[in-house]
Design an enzyme around this catalytic site. Sequence first.
Site, mmCIF file in Angstrom:
data_model
loop_
_atom_site.group_PDB
_atom_site.id
_atom_site.type_symbol
_atom_site.label_atom_id
_atom_site.label_comp_id
_atom_site.label_asym_id
_atom_site.label_seq_id
_atom_site.Cartn_x
_atom_site.Cartn_y
_atom_site.Cartn_z
ATOM 1 N N SER A 1 0.830 -1.211 0.000
ATOM 2 C CA SER A 1 0.000 0.000 0.000
ATOM 3 C C SER A 1 0.859 1.253 0.000
ATOM 4 C CB SER A 1 -0.919 0.007 1.229
ATOM 5 O OG SER A 1 -1.614 1.234 1.336
ATOM 6 N N GLY A 2 1.882 1.268 0.840
ATOM 7 C CA GLY A 2 2.759 2.426 0.895
ATOM 8 C C GLY A 2 3.496 2.645 -0.410
ATOM 9 N N TRP B 1 2.604 1.677 -3.333
ATOM 10 C CA TRP B 1 1.645 2.077 -4.358
ATOM 11 C C TRP B 1 1.347 3.575 -4.280
ATOM 12 C CZ3 TRP B 1 -3.305 4.177 -4.254
ATOM 13 C CH2 TRP B 1 -4.022 4.144 -5.461
ATOM 14 N N HIS B 2 1.321 4.127 -3.063
ATOM 15 C CA HIS B 2 0.986 5.534 -2.903
ATOM 16 C C HIS B 2 2.058 6.464 -3.471
ATOM 17 C CE1 HIS B 2 -2.293 4.379 -0.151
ATOM 18 N NE2 HIS B 2 -2.738 5.597 -0.366
ATOM 19 N N GLY B 3 3.302 6.036 -3.474
ATOM 20 C CA GLY B 3 4.353 6.902 -3.999
ATOM 21 C C GLY B 3 5.664 6.175 -4.175
#
Length: 397
Positions: free
Chosen positions: A314-315, A317-319
Amino acid sequence: MIYTDWIYWLFVLVAVVTYHIMPHRIRPWVLFAAGVTFYYYYAGSYLFLLLAEVIIAILIVKAAAKWSKRWIYPAAIIGVILVLGYFKYTNMLLDTLNDLFAFMQQPFFPKAEQIVLPLGISYFTFELIHYLVERKRGNLPDHRPEGLLSFIFFFPTMVAGPIKQFQVFYPQIKAKFHIDHILIGITRIGFGMFKKLVLAGTIDLLAQPVYSKAGIAGADTGTLWISLIAYTFVIYFDFSGYSDIAIGTARLFGIVIPENFRFPYLARSIAEFWNRWHISLGSWLTRYVYFPLGGSRVPAPRVYLNLMATMTVSGLWHGAAWNFVVWGMFHGVMLCIHRFHVKQIKPKIKPVPKWLKPGTTVIAILITFFGVTISRVFFILPIVDGWDLMLRLLGLR
């Protein structure tokens, strides 16, 4: 911003009217044509990259009917991930390698300056992976190729979601239209614009100190707390405002897409927070990362590892930066602590008396909000600066 551009809303009007006057069999093509026009206008030639990936996916689906599904779908999914990885993470990888070889006077690996991240490719990739996985599992309704094209190129969700599910989206194209869709759609768009332009824009003035190292150095602890809390609300009003606009625009077509936010800052635990925040992403990660790793059906140590792996994804994917990875792992640790509390500690504690429950609920909300807010330091800033800000906030520096 796209939504303050008058030509965008003129485009929406033309697309909606055209969609509704066309027979049902033509409507998928209308959505596809609108999406292609939208994406080319705002992202240019990267449209052809997305088109190529979707066309290849259609050919793979046809090939899978003749060849083994055991390898062809996994190969396609890996290919889609590699395309995203190239555009989103190449520079991150090269920067990391150069940092490791910092003892050399010249960068060991040249930075790929020419690589620009295509608009919305992260959402595009997740929806295409969803389609391929569910197609392999046999969970999708029968459809023609234009069904996939209309799903992937549905322009209200192309830039920043919400992440849709094909089996929910596609049947709605053939559903009967009700005027309520128009009324609900316009209302949601209005709320979304108010959140983004008024609330997020105004509160952002208070958040300025935490956006830079210089701002942090020049502010006292109280100001930094106000700034970080303000940023926490800015990111909520901005993102949920966008989701409202996307949901409202989809409603104009008579299509209901997933909700993305349900008052997340009223969550009583970090697990509940992720059931209320960016819901479509959390659902995708649960189905296609957490469950395939074993979910909660494995021994406890593996469950904690699965939670950490899912939130690390998730992390990332965010940036495309290590601070986002740390942010994701921070949430993974909070989820592990919550699970340990629920499974190991809570059963040994006597139930709270009814008259104390409102107070404990408020405390739980505040603790969750504190954890979410303090984690934002790694969402805004590089790791070193974020760590420095956290120490400042906690009075340790």
